[in-house]
Enzyme design. Structure first.
Site, PDB file in Angstrom:
ATOM      1  N   LYS A  54       0.831  -1.211   0.000  1.00 29.31           N
ATOM      2  CA  LYS A  54       0.000   0.000   0.000  1.00 29.31           C
ATOM      3  C   LYS A  54       0.864   1.259   0.000  1.00 29.31           C
ATOM      4  O   LYS A  54       0.570   2.234  -0.697  1.00 29.31           O
ATOM      5  CB  LYS A  54      -0.932  -0.005   1.223  1.00 29.31           C
ATOM      6  CG  LYS A  54      -2.012  -1.075   1.136  1.00 29.31           C
ATOM      7  CD  LYS A  54      -2.860  -1.183   2.394  1.00 29.31           C
ATOM      8  CE  LYS A  54      -3.870  -2.310   2.241  1.00 29.31           C
ATOM      9  NZ  LYS A  54      -4.781  -2.447   3.389  1.00 29.31           N
ATOM     10  N   GLN A  98      -4.667  -1.545   9.750  1.00 34.38           N
ATOM     11  CA  GLN A  98      -4.581  -2.858   9.112  1.00 34.38           C
ATOM     12  C   GLN A  98      -5.066  -3.939  10.077  1.00 34.38           C
ATOM     13  O   GLN A  98      -4.691  -3.963  11.248  1.00 34.38           O
ATOM     14  CB  GLN A  98      -3.121  -3.120   8.683  1.00 34.38           C
ATOM     15  CG  GLN A  98      -2.926  -4.361   7.831  1.00 34.38           C
ATOM     16  CD  GLN A  98      -3.508  -4.242   6.422  1.00 34.38           C
ATOM     17  OE1 GLN A  98      -3.732  -3.127   5.919  1.00 34.38           O
ATOM     18  NE2 GLN A  98      -3.761  -5.356   5.770  1.00 34.38           N
ATOM     19  N   ASP A 121     -11.251   2.560   4.388  1.00 29.64           N
ATOM     20  CA  ASP A 121     -11.488   1.107   4.355  1.00 29.64           C
ATOM     21  C   ASP A 121     -12.987   0.786   4.307  1.00 29.64           C
ATOM     22  O   ASP A 121     -13.369  -0.354   4.031  1.00 29.64           O
ATOM     23  CB  ASP A 121     -10.919   0.437   5.622  1.00 29.64           C
ATOM     24  CG  ASP A 121      -9.555  -0.191   5.385  1.00 29.64           C
ATOM     25  OD1 ASP A 121      -9.253  -0.546   4.227  1.00 29.64           O
ATOM     26  OD2 ASP A 121      -8.799  -0.345   6.372  1.00 29.64           O
TER      27      ASP A 121
HETATM   28  N1  L34 Z   1      -7.825  -2.593   7.486  1.00 33.18           N
HETATM   29  N2  L34 Z   1      -7.180  -4.708   6.838  1.00 33.18           N
HETATM   30  C1  L34 Z   1      -7.638  -3.492   6.505  1.00 33.18           C
HETATM   31  N3  L34 Z   1      -7.900  -3.127   5.231  1.00 33.18           N
HETATM   32  C2  L34 Z   1      -7.704  -4.012   4.226  1.00 33.18           C
HETATM   33  O1  L34 Z   1      -8.016  -3.679   2.969  1.00 33.18           O
HETATM   34  C3  L34 Z   1      -7.203  -5.277   4.520  1.00 33.18           C
HETATM   35  N4  L34 Z   1      -6.904  -6.196   3.547  1.00 33.18           N
HETATM   36  C4  L34 Z   1      -7.131  -7.611   3.811  1.00 33.18           C
HETATM   37  C5  L34 Z   1      -6.450  -7.935   5.152  1.00 33.18           C
HETATM   38  N5  L34 Z   1      -6.593  -6.880   6.150  1.00 33.18           N
HETATM   39  C6  L34 Z   1      -6.971  -5.621   5.853  1.00 33.18           C
HETATM   40  C7  L34 Z   1      -5.834  -6.061   2.716  1.00 33.18           C
HETATM   41  O2  L34 Z   1      -5.200  -5.029   2.605  1.00 33.18           O
HETATM   42  C8  L34 Z   1      -6.441  -8.266   2.622  1.00 33.18           C
HETATM   43  N6  L34 Z   1      -5.595  -7.222   2.064  1.00 33.18           N
HETATM   44  C9  L34 Z   1      -4.654  -7.421   1.045  1.00 33.18           C
HETATM   45  C10 L34 Z   1      -3.927  -6.371   0.456  1.00 33.18           C
HETATM   46  C11 L34 Z   1      -2.995  -6.595  -0.520  1.00 33.18           C
HETATM   47  C12 L34 Z   1      -2.747  -7.864  -0.977  1.00 33.18           C
HETATM   48  C13 L34 Z   1      -3.465  -8.915  -0.434  1.00 33.18           C
HETATM   49  C14 L34 Z   1      -4.399  -8.697   0.574  1.00 33.18           C
HETATM   50  C15 L34 Z   1      -1.717  -8.110  -2.030  1.00 33.18           C
HETATM   51  O3  L34 Z   1      -0.955  -7.242  -2.343  1.00 33.18           O
HETATM   52  N7  L34 Z   1      -1.664  -9.320  -2.579  1.00 33.18           N
HETATM   53  C16 L34 Z   1      -0.719  -9.723  -3.623  1.00 33.18           C
HETATM   54  C17 L34 Z   1       0.327 -10.668  -3.095  1.00 33.18           C
HETATM   55  C18 L34 Z   1       0.999 -10.220  -1.855  1.00 33.18           C
HETATM   56  C19 L34 Z   1       2.033 -11.186  -1.346  1.00 33.18           C
HETATM   57  O4  L34 Z   1       3.033 -11.387  -2.053  1.00 33.18           O
HETATM   58  O5  L34 Z   1       1.836 -11.765  -0.254  1.00 33.18           O
HETATM   59  C20 L34 Z   1      -1.502 -10.468  -4.704  1.00 33.18           C
HETATM   60  O6  L34 Z   1      -1.041 -10.482  -5.840  1.00 33.18           O
HETATM   61  O7  L34 Z   1      -2.529 -11.058  -4.371  1.00 33.18           O
END
Ligand code: L34
Length: 293
Positions: A54, A98, A121
């Protein structure tokens, strides 16, 4: 069947480029930059990755951003105090905490402490209530990202049977609500399934669209899916994989290799819903910025 990928990574990159352009225009006209503050409590490795992603997305888009990292043992009152001070900081447009939080902190109390006008959020009870009755508000980032992805690929939703697997406050419940709303992308007939649902397979097999958000690796198998279904895989599960340098790899809630050939469209993991979540957060932060101007 020849399936197509719902490419969240590419779609998110396109949205981020649009936002970046808009911010450049704002700044060129003498405006201030949108600004996001994220609070990260403790050492959850997945949360660290997501927050770092982020932070980078904000920098790329030309936002000002700040991550407040607090130790695992931070007390609830100290966290609430931190939130209150950011609520009052006129330089901050959007604030997120988060999740998950350490067990000794009451998540609902923390979410409720965020100023709804900065709740990018969309987790505050006021934001969720507005969403439920269709008023303008911040939509939670993951459900919003899912809708945007369906929209950008022109996936037909009107009259479709949509099965949501999972009933969490941050994904299953809101996405079920949004897909049942009037208009596009909505007008679905939505069934929400969960851990107490009898015969999930029976529901899943009837679905034109499946949103899988249960957090169980490979839960959705090929015999649960109708030919030609659209599948959005929200799961990000880390499983052991000795062939990888890291010793693990990320998989979704869907048994992708077996299921994808039955689908018309399916999201990959990684590179699907995760990047869309981040793009939506930027969109919400820009919206918060504009609301305050
Ligand atoms: N407050 N908590 C709050 N807001 C959110 O919007 C979230 N979420 C979820 C968990 N807790 C939270 C996220 O940010 C899930 N989440 C989230 C954000 C980004 C990614 C996955 C989940 C992400 O970047 N995923 C990548 C891979 C990341 C890695 O290498 O581990 C993808 O390509 O899916």
């Amino acid at each position: 069947m020849e399936y197509k990928l719902l490419d969240g990574k590419a779609t998110a990159a396109a949205i981020r480029a649009e936002i970046k352009q808009e911010v450049e225009d704002i700044v060129a006209n003498g405006g201030r930059r949108p600004s996001l503050t994220a609070i990260l409590v403790g050492n959850n490795p997945a949360s660290k990755t997501y927050v770092a992603n982020k932070e980078k997305a904000c920098a790329d888009a030309g936002f000002t951003s700040k991550v407040i990292r607090l130790p695992e043992e931070t007390g609830e009152e100290e966290l609430l105090e931190t939130i209150r001070s950011i609520n009052e900081d006129p330089a901050v447009d959007g604030l997120i905490v988060q999740l998950p939080l350490p067990r000794h902190i009451d998540e609902q109390k923390v979410i409720a402490a965020i100023d709804p006008s900065k709740d990018v959020d969309g987790f505050h009870p006021i934001s969720q209530g507005k969403m439920l009755i269709g008023q303008d508000t911040f939509l939670p980032a993951t459900p919003m990202g899912i809708l945007t992805l369906l929209e950008r690929y022109n996936i037909e939703t009107k009259g479709k049977n949509c099965v949501v697997l999972g009933r969490s406050n941050i994904v299953g419940r809101p996405v079920a609500n949004l897909l049942s709303r009037k208009g596009y992308p909505g007008d679905c007939t939505v069934t929400m399934c969960h851990s107490r649902t009898k015969d999930i397979e029976r529901f899943a097999k009837e679905a034109d669209i499946i949103i899988a958000a249960i957090g169980i690796p490979f839960f959705v198998k090929e015999d649960m899916v109708k030919e030609g279904a659209v599948i959005v895989d929200v799961g990000i599960n880390s499983i052991e994989d000795s062939s990888r340098k890291s010793g693990y790899r990320l998989v979704g809630d869907v048994d992708f290799d077996k299921v994808a050939p039955k689908c018309s469209y399916i999201t990959p993991v990684p590179g699907g819903v995760g990047p869309m979540t981040i793009a939506s957060l930027l969109q919400n932060t820009l919206k918060a910025y504009k609301n305050r101007k």
